[in-house]
Design a protein around this motif. Structure first.
Motif, PDB file in Angstrom:
ATOM      1  N   TRP A  64      34.194  39.605  42.079  1.00  0.00           N
ATOM      2  CA  TRP A  64      34.959  38.713  41.198  1.00  0.00           C
ATOM      3  C   TRP A  64      36.374  39.261  41.084  1.00  0.00           C
ATOM      4  O   TRP A  64      36.562  40.469  40.900  1.00  0.00           O
ATOM      5  CB  TRP A  64      34.333  38.689  39.809  1.00  0.00           C
ATOM      6  CG  TRP A  64      32.987  38.045  39.725  1.00  0.00           C
ATOM      7  CD1 TRP A  64      31.779  38.606  40.020  1.00  0.00           C
ATOM      8  CD2 TRP A  64      32.704  36.722  39.270  1.00  0.00           C
ATOM      9  NE1 TRP A  64      30.765  37.699  39.782  1.00  0.00           N
ATOM     10  CE2 TRP A  64      31.303  36.539  39.317  1.00  0.00           C
ATOM     11  CE3 TRP A  64      33.505  35.679  38.817  1.00  0.00           C
ATOM     12  CZ2 TRP A  64      30.686  35.356  38.939  1.00  0.00           C
ATOM     13  CZ3 TRP A  64      32.890  34.495  38.440  1.00  0.00           C
ATOM     14  CH2 TRP A  64      31.502  34.349  38.508  1.00  0.00           C
TER      15      TRP A  64
ATOM     16  N   ALA B 143      36.519  31.011  44.799  1.00  0.00           N
ATOM     17  CA  ALA B 143      37.910  30.965  45.265  1.00  0.00           C
ATOM     18  C   ALA B 143      38.016  30.144  46.551  1.00  0.00           C
ATOM     19  O   ALA B 143      37.081  30.113  47.363  1.00  0.00           O
ATOM     20  CB  ALA B 143      38.433  32.383  45.506  1.00  0.00           C
TER      21      ALA B 143
ATOM     22  N   LYS C 161      33.752  28.139  51.089  1.00  0.00           N
ATOM     23  CA  LYS C 161      33.666  27.529  49.769  1.00  0.00           C
ATOM     24  C   LYS C 161      33.043  26.143  49.862  1.00  0.00           C
ATOM     25  O   LYS C 161      32.169  25.791  49.071  1.00  0.00           O
ATOM     26  CB  LYS C 161      35.037  27.430  49.116  1.00  0.00           C
ATOM     27  CG  LYS C 161      34.993  26.707  47.781  1.00  0.00           C
ATOM     28  CD  LYS C 161      36.337  26.633  47.108  1.00  0.00           C
ATOM     29  CE  LYS C 161      36.233  25.914  45.773  1.00  0.00           C
ATOM     30  NZ  LYS C 161      37.438  26.068  44.990  1.00  0.00           N
TER      31      LYS C 161
ATOM     32  N   GLN D  31      37.364  34.400  39.457  1.00  0.00           N
ATOM     33  CA  GLN D  31      36.770  33.631  40.552  1.00  0.00           C
ATOM     34  C   GLN D  31      36.036  34.581  41.475  1.00  0.00           C
ATOM     35  O   GLN D  31      36.372  35.760  41.580  1.00  0.00           O
ATOM     36  CB  GLN D  31      37.837  32.896  41.357  1.00  0.00           C
ATOM     37  CG  GLN D  31      38.393  31.678  40.669  1.00  0.00           C
ATOM     38  CD  GLN D  31      39.182  30.831  41.649  1.00  0.00           C
ATOM     39  OE1 GLN D  31      40.072  31.320  42.338  1.00  0.00           O
ATOM     40  NE2 GLN D  31      38.838  29.548  41.707  1.00  0.00           N
TER      41      GLN D  31
ATOM     42  N   LYS E  88      34.966  25.256  40.820  1.00  0.00           N
ATOM     43  CA  LYS E  88      35.909  25.985  39.963  1.00  0.00           C
ATOM     44  C   LYS E  88      35.811  27.498  40.145  1.00  0.00           C
ATOM     45  O   LYS E  88      36.824  28.195  40.171  1.00  0.00           O
ATOM     46  CB  LYS E  88      35.618  25.622  38.500  1.00  0.00           C
ATOM     47  CG  LYS E  88      36.523  26.286  37.494  1.00  0.00           C
ATOM     48  CD  LYS E  88      36.207  25.824  36.085  1.00  0.00           C
ATOM     49  CE  LYS E  88      35.061  26.642  35.546  1.00  0.00           C
ATOM     50  NZ  LYS E  88      34.772  26.434  34.136  1.00  0.00           N
ATOM     51  N   ILE E  89      34.607  28.024  40.276  1.00  0.00           N
ATOM     52  CA  ILE E  89      34.400  29.471  40.197  1.00  0.00           C
ATOM     53  C   ILE E  89      34.514  30.192  41.550  1.00  0.00           C
ATOM     54  O   ILE E  89      34.775  31.382  41.595  1.00  0.00           O
ATOM     55  CB  ILE E  89      33.042  29.771  39.504  1.00  0.00           C
ATOM     56  CG1 ILE E  89      33.106  31.112  38.793  1.00  0.00           C
ATOM     57  CG2 ILE E  89      31.895  29.728  40.485  1.00  0.00           C
ATOM     58  CD1 ILE E  89      33.949  31.113  37.569  1.00  0.00           C
TER      59      ILE E  89
END
Length: 122
Positions: A102, A32, A47, A110, A29-30
């Motif tokens: 962020w 990108a 990711k 994100q 989720k966090i």
């Protein structure tokens, strides 16, 4: 502390706790989708590597994760975090220097960039 700094500090604490669990859903989720991860000077879109490393049963197990010298620079819809992290487990201890960028998109924060450099055992 600005509202952005307060929000990012809370997310950074959640990140620290997610390292201990591990919590791959948090990282999914966090981080990108197009996040750039820079490890020891080498950049990659990674990711999937970050999420995979935090799957239960993968990677080192940490019993302690400590962040020191946390600095958060507020740029409005972006924030830059620098800190030093120490990770400890039954078989190892490591310290690294971090920088995270962020970005706030569509109302949520994100991580767009993660840069880390190992500092060796301390």
């Amino acid at each position: 502390m600005s509202p952005v700094q307060t929000e990012i500090a809370a997310l950074e604490e959640h990140l620290r706790l997610a390292e201990l669990t591990p919590d791959p859903k948090f990282f999914e989720k966090i981080v990108a989708d197009d996040a750039v991860v820079v490890s020891e000077g080498q950049a990659a879109l990674a990711k999937s590597t970050v999420v995979e490393a935090h799957q239960p049963g993968r990677g080192p197990k940490f019993t302690r994760v400590e962040m020191r010298e946390l600095k958060i620079v507020d740029h409005g819809s972006a924030a830059v975090v620098t800190c030093q992290g120490t990770y400890g487990g039954p078989e190892h201890r490591a310290t690294s220097e971090f920088m995270r960028v962020w970005l706030k998109k569509d109302g949520r924060w994100q991580i767009a960039t993660i840069s880390w450099s190992p500092r060796g055992d301390r």
